[in-house]
Design an enzyme around this catalytic site. Structure first.
Site, short mmCIF file in Angstrom:
data_model
loop_
_atom_site.label_atom_id
_atom_site.label_comp_id
_atom_site.label_asym_id
_atom_site.label_seq_id
_atom_site.Cartn_x
_atom_site.Cartn_y
_atom_site.Cartn_z
N ASP A 21 0.83 -1.20 0.00
CA ASP A 21 0.00 0.00 0.00
C ASP A 21 0.87 1.25 0.00
O ASP A 21 1.97 1.26 0.55
CB ASP A 21 -0.92 -0.02 1.24
CG ASP A 21 -2.06 0.98 1.13
OD1 ASP A 21 -2.30 1.49 0.02
OD2 ASP A 21 -2.70 1.27 2.16
N HIS A 38 3.07 3.22 -8.93
CA HIS A 38 2.91 1.78 -9.23
C HIS A 38 4.16 1.25 -9.93
O HIS A 38 4.63 0.15 -9.63
CB HIS A 38 1.67 1.55 -10.10
CG HIS A 38 0.38 1.94 -9.42
ND1 HIS A 38 0.09 1.58 -8.12
CD2 HIS A 38 -0.69 2.67 -9.84
CE1 HIS A 38 -1.10 2.07 -7.79
NE2 HIS A 38 -1.58 2.74 -8.81
N LEU A 132 10.82 -20.67 -4.24
CA LEU A 132 9.72 -19.83 -3.75
C LEU A 132 8.48 -19.93 -4.65
O LEU A 132 8.61 -19.96 -5.88
CB LEU A 132 10.21 -18.37 -3.74
CG LEU A 132 9.17 -17.29 -3.45
CD1 LEU A 132 8.79 -17.31 -1.96
CD2 LEU A 132 9.68 -15.91 -3.84
#
Ligand code: FPP
Length: 247
Positions: A21, A38, A132
Site C-alpha cells: 500500500d 505503481h 519460492l
C-alpha cells in the site's frame, strides 16, 4: 543495521503475505502521477521477491489488485493492467532462473484477456520450479472467496457427495483459492494503514500482523528482513499460555 544476519534461519516463516500500500501517496509526495508510484512499486516487488528467495521462504503472497480496485478511475486500472502484463512478461525468465513458481488467487477471468493470457503463460512456464512460490492476488476478494467456497460445499451436500457433518475447518481450506497453500504466519501491510482490506480473512486467523510506515515503493528486502526479525521475537501462543508453550 543488517537485519538479514539477525534472522534465525531455522525458524523462517513458510508463508508471508503482503498488502502493498502507498504507491499513490508516494507518487504524490514526488509530485508525479499515481502510475509513477505503481511503476516504482514494481522495483519493490522485485527486491522483496529476491529477499524472500534469499531467506528460503516457501510462499510469498502479494495483494496486487483487489476486487474493490476495479472502482478506481479507468485510466489507472488500465495502466495497472498494462504494468502487470509488461512486468510478468519481462520477469518470467528471471523467475525461472531463480526457481520461482508463479501462482495466482482471485478471479483471473475478470482481468483483460491479454493479462489473463500472459499470467497463464507465466504460470505454465514456471510450474515445475521448486523454490519460492510467488502468489499474486489479482481481482481478489476474501469475502467472495469464502462465499464461493460455501456455494461449492452446499452444492456437494445437495448432491449427497458430502455430509453436513463432514464440514470442518480443515476441509473448508480445500475449497478456497489457497487450497494447496499453507496459511501465512506473517502478514505485512505498508504505508501506515491498519486495515485488512478484504485480504485472506480466513487464512490469517492466527497470523502475526506487522505494519510498516513506509510507502510500498520505499519498501525493500531489508524491510522484509526487519519484519521477519520482529516476527521471530514474538511468542505465538495459539490460545495457550506461555507456561504451556515452554513445557
Ligand atoms: C496500493 O497502492 C497498490 C496497488 C493497489 C497496486 C499494487 C501494484 C504494484 C506494486 C505494481 C504491479 C504489481 C506486480 C505484482 C507486478 P495505492 O495505489 O492504494 O496507494 P495509496 O493508498 O497511496 O493511494
Amino acid at each position: 543495521m543488517d537485519y538479514k544476519s539477525q534472522i534465525n534461519t531455522s525458524e523462517v516463516p513458510g508463508h508471508i503475505a503482503i498488502i502493498m500500500d502507498g504507491n499513490g501517496r508516494w507518487a504524490k509526495e514526488h509530485g508525479k502521477p499515481r502510475i509513477f508510484g505503481h511503476k516504482n512499486g514494481v522495483l519493490s516487488v522485485r527486491s522483496v521477491v529476491e529477499g524472500a528467495g534469499e531467506i528460503g521462504l516457501k510462499y510469498l503472497t502479494l495483494y496486487a489488485f483487489s476486487t474493490e480496485n476495479w472502482k478506481r478511475p479507468k485510466v489507472e486500472v488500465a495502466a495497472l493492467m498494462q504494468l502487470l502484463v509488461a512486468t510478468i512478461s519481462n520477469e518470467v525468465a528471471a523467475l525461472n532462473k531463480n526457481n520461482v513458481r508463479l501462482l495466482t488467487i482471485g478471479d483471473l477471468k475478470s482481468l483483460p484477456g491479454n493479462c489473463e493470457k500472459e499470467l497463464q503463460k507465466a504460470m505454465d512456464k514456471t510450474k515445475n520450479n521448486t523454490g519460492l512460490s510467488l502468489v499474486l492476488a489479482l481481482s481478489y476478494s476474501s469475502k467472495s472467496e469464502i462465499v464461493n467456497a460455501v456455494k461449492k460445499i452446499a452444492k456437494e451436500v445437495s448432491e449427497n457427495k458430502i455430509d453436513v457433518e463432514d464440514i470442518t475447518d480443515n476441509m473448508f481450506n480445500n475449497y478456497l483459492d489457497t487450497a494447496l497453500i499453507q496459511d501465512p504466519e506473517l502478514l505485512i501491510r505498508t504505508s501506515g494503514e491498519y486495515r485488512l482490506s478484504n485480504f485472506l480473512l480466513w487464512q490469517i486467523a492466527y497470523s502475526e500482523l506487522y505494519f510498516s510506515d513506509k510507502f510500498w515503493p520505499d519498501f525493500t528486502k531489508e524491510d522484509l528482513f526487519k519484519a521477519v526479525v520482529d516476527y521471530q521475537s514474538r511468542e505465538r501462543r495459539f490460545g495457550m499460555t506461555s507456561e504451556q508453550l515452554s513445557n
